[in-house]
Write a protein that holds these residues in place. Structure first.
Motif, short mmCIF file in Angstrom:
data_model
loop_
_atom_site.label_atom_id
_atom_site.label_comp_id
_atom_site.label_asym_id
_atom_site.label_seq_id
_atom_site.Cartn_x
_atom_site.Cartn_y
_atom_site.Cartn_z
N GLY A 166 11.96 38.66 5.81
CA GLY A 166 11.70 38.87 7.23
C GLY A 166 12.85 39.60 7.92
O GLY A 166 12.62 40.44 8.82
N VAL A 167 14.06 39.29 7.51
CA VAL A 167 15.22 40.02 8.06
C VAL A 167 15.13 41.50 7.70
O VAL A 167 15.42 42.38 8.53
CB VAL A 167 16.53 39.41 7.52
CG1 VAL A 167 17.73 40.27 7.91
CG2 VAL A 167 16.70 37.98 8.04
N VAL A 168 14.70 41.79 6.48
CA VAL A 168 14.53 43.19 6.06
C VAL A 168 13.48 43.88 6.93
O VAL A 168 13.68 45.01 7.39
CB VAL A 168 14.15 43.24 4.57
CG1 VAL A 168 13.87 44.69 4.15
CG2 VAL A 168 15.24 42.63 3.71
N LEU A 212 -2.23 39.10 1.90
CA LEU A 212 -1.90 39.71 3.18
C LEU A 212 -0.81 40.75 2.99
O LEU A 212 0.13 40.55 2.22
CB LEU A 212 -1.38 38.64 4.16
CG LEU A 212 -2.32 37.49 4.48
CD1 LEU A 212 -1.57 36.41 5.26
CD2 LEU A 212 -3.52 37.97 5.27
N ARG A 213 -0.92 41.85 3.72
CA ARG A 213 0.16 42.83 3.80
C ARG A 213 0.93 42.53 5.08
O ARG A 213 0.43 42.72 6.19
CB ARG A 213 -0.40 44.25 3.82
CG ARG A 213 0.68 45.31 3.97
CD ARG A 213 0.09 46.70 4.12
NE ARG A 213 1.12 47.68 4.40
CZ ARG A 213 1.36 48.75 3.66
NH1 ARG A 213 0.63 49.00 2.58
NH2 ARG A 213 2.32 49.61 3.99
N ILE A 214 2.15 42.04 4.92
CA ILE A 214 2.99 41.66 6.06
C ILE A 214 4.05 42.73 6.24
O ILE A 214 4.98 42.85 5.43
CB ILE A 214 3.65 40.28 5.84
CG1 ILE A 214 2.59 39.20 5.56
CG2 ILE A 214 4.53 39.90 7.02
CD1 ILE A 214 1.67 38.91 6.70
N ASP A 215 3.92 43.51 7.30
CA ASP A 215 4.85 44.62 7.50
C ASP A 215 5.55 44.58 8.85
O ASP A 215 6.14 45.58 9.27
CB ASP A 215 4.13 45.96 7.31
CG ASP A 215 2.96 46.13 8.26
OD1 ASP A 215 2.79 45.30 9.18
OD2 ASP A 215 2.20 47.11 8.08
N ASN A 216 5.51 43.43 9.52
CA ASN A 216 6.25 43.30 10.77
C ASN A 216 6.58 41.83 11.01
O ASN A 216 5.96 40.93 10.41
CB ASN A 216 5.48 43.89 11.95
CG ASN A 216 4.19 43.16 12.23
OD1 ASN A 216 4.19 42.13 12.90
ND2 ASN A 216 3.07 43.68 11.72
N VAL A 217 7.53 41.58 11.86
CA VAL A 217 8.06 40.23 12.07
C VAL A 217 7.00 39.32 12.68
O VAL A 217 6.87 38.16 12.28
CB VAL A 217 9.32 40.29 12.95
CG1 VAL A 217 9.72 38.89 13.41
CG2 VAL A 217 10.46 40.95 12.19
N ASP A 218 6.25 39.81 13.66
CA ASP A 218 5.25 38.96 14.30
C ASP A 218 4.20 38.47 13.31
O ASP A 218 3.77 37.31 13.35
CB ASP A 218 4.57 39.70 15.46
CG ASP A 218 5.49 39.86 16.66
OD1 ASP A 218 6.48 39.12 16.75
OD2 ASP A 218 5.20 40.73 17.50
N ALA A 219 3.78 39.35 12.41
CA ALA A 219 2.79 38.96 11.40
C ALA A 219 3.38 37.92 10.46
O ALA A 219 2.68 36.99 10.03
CB ALA A 219 2.34 40.18 10.61
N LEU A 220 4.66 38.04 10.12
CA LEU A 220 5.29 37.06 9.25
C LEU A 220 5.38 35.70 9.93
O LEU A 220 5.06 34.67 9.32
CB LEU A 220 6.69 37.54 8.85
CG LEU A 220 7.49 36.55 8.00
CD1 LEU A 220 6.78 36.25 6.69
CD2 LEU A 220 8.90 37.08 7.75
N GLU A 248 8.61 52.33 3.40
CA GLU A 248 8.75 51.15 4.26
C GLU A 248 8.08 50.00 3.52
O GLU A 248 6.87 49.84 3.55
CB GLU A 248 8.11 51.39 5.63
CG GLU A 248 8.92 52.31 6.53
CD GLU A 248 8.45 52.24 7.97
OE1 GLU A 248 7.25 51.98 8.19
OE2 GLU A 248 9.28 52.44 8.86
N GLY A 249 8.88 49.21 2.83
CA GLY A 249 8.35 48.14 2.01
C GLY A 249 7.69 47.06 2.86
O GLY A 249 7.81 47.03 4.08
#
Length: 357
Positions: free
Chosen positions: A69-71, A39-47, A21-22
């Motif tokens: 973000g779409v990914v 930062l490690r951004i692994d979800n839409v809200d964090a982005l 899960e990139g």
């Protein structure tokens, strides 16, 4: 006034890290210049949070962030929730067209070919940005050399022989921090430095969030460029005194008629450059040209509220209850722009040529 140099190691403030899960790896620009924290951004809200609080910023970088973000949405969310998440990413900041362009690009790939296609599209956008910034840097540097070749003002004459060095001014941050690598307007300045022709750089502090003081000065120091930081209100007099050969700025959106939206204060620089008789350049990728926006009057200008104006680093600097008008951008009319420089062309809007020409 740091000493001149020839550049620093590559800076990549935004990138994708592959894995089961990139995730997105973002340099948190709110912590600069004091700390380089990724930062490690692994979800839409964090982005979306990172975009809104300017942990990641700059038109090209926002386009790449939107695509990845779409990914993230497709990876992490139920299929039924993905369209709403994509819409939230797309509208996280309204003025920079690249955020919508990047998001739409990956969303189309997702619809046509699924997650792998969306990831490939996002990576291609990232890689294309690197190539575009390199092309803009070379094109912009050559344009500046042509513009100053006929300048014979006594106070700007070189000593010795060979091409004379140039003095450049810029606003906000348009370097690697605003892109994937190198950047747009600051990328041109870095190319001039690599050519050995940068005499001096003047970086406007860029109130209210001081992107020039915090970010551009950090990049200039990192690349070993000779520079001074100036308060925004000193820009016009610095030009008037003959200290500047050309002004370089980026753009968050370029309208069909050549009007450009960029960081607040850019319009004032263009007016001052016109008075001082020096060229004023916009440097931005082709993806920033928005032919669906007829003119600058049609660009949605983000207002970021009073807090950024009435306080500094959390400390109040205005009386309690003070409100502020805080547009993050202004619009520079096309006829004040000597040329718009993209990776593909040099558009001379000041003499009536349109970006769709």
């Amino acid at each position: 006034m740091p000493a001149s140099g020839t550049g620093a190691q590559r800076l990549r403030p935004i990138d994708w890290v592959d894995g089961p899960e990139g995730y997105l790896r973002l340099l948190d620009q709110t912590r600069l210049p004091g700390e380089e924290h990724y930062l490690r951004i692994d979800n839409v809200d964090a982005l979306i949070d990172a975009i809104r609080r300017l942990a990641t910023r700059g038109a090209p970088a926002l386009g790449v962030a939107g695509a990845f973000g779409v990914v993230l949405a497709a990876q992490r969310l139920p299929a039924g929730d993905v369209p709403a998440a994509i819409a939230k990413i797309r509208s996280a900041r309204p003025t920079a067209v690249n955020l919508a362009v990047g998001t739409d690009l990956a969303a189309r790939a997702l619809a046509d070919g699924g997650l792998d296609a969306a990831l490939s599209a996002a990576k291609k956008l990232r890689d294309d940005d690197i190539l575009a910034c390199a092309a803009m840097a070379r094109r912009g540097a050559d344009e500046i050399y042509r513009a100053v070749a006929s300048d014979i003002r006594a106070d700007h004459r070189p000593t010795g022989t060979g091409p004379r060095p140039v003095k450049l001014m810029t606003i906000c941050n348009t370097g690697a921090l605003a892109a994937v690598e190198r950047g747009t307007a600051l990328g041109v300045l870095s190319e001039v430095l690599r050519d050995g022709r940068l005499a001096h750089a003047y970086a406007c502090e860029t109130r209210p969030l001081l992107q020039g003081a915090r970010l551009t000065a950090w990049e200039l120091q990192r690349m070993g460029a000779p520079y001074d930081l100036i308060v925004d209100s000193a820009a016009a007099s610095t030009m008037r005194r003959g200290y500047v050969d050309a002004v370089l700025a980026g753009a968050d959106r370029i309208a069909a008629n050549g009007d450009t939206a960029n960081k607040i204060g850019t319009f004032a620089l263009a007016l001052a450059a016109r008075y001082a008789g020096i060229p004023f350049y916009i440097v931005a990728p082709e993806t920033t040209v928005d032919l669906h926006t007829a003119s600058g009057d049609d660009i949605d200008i983000e207002d970021r509220g009073s807090y950024e104006i009435v306080s500094l680093a959390g400390v109040a600097i205005a009386p309690e209850g003070t409100t502020a008008l805080n547009p993050a951008f202004d619009v520079t009319p096309a006829d004040l722009i000597t040329a718009i420089i993209t990776e593909r062309r040099t558009i001379r809007t000041g003499i009536g040529q349109r970006p769709d020409a």
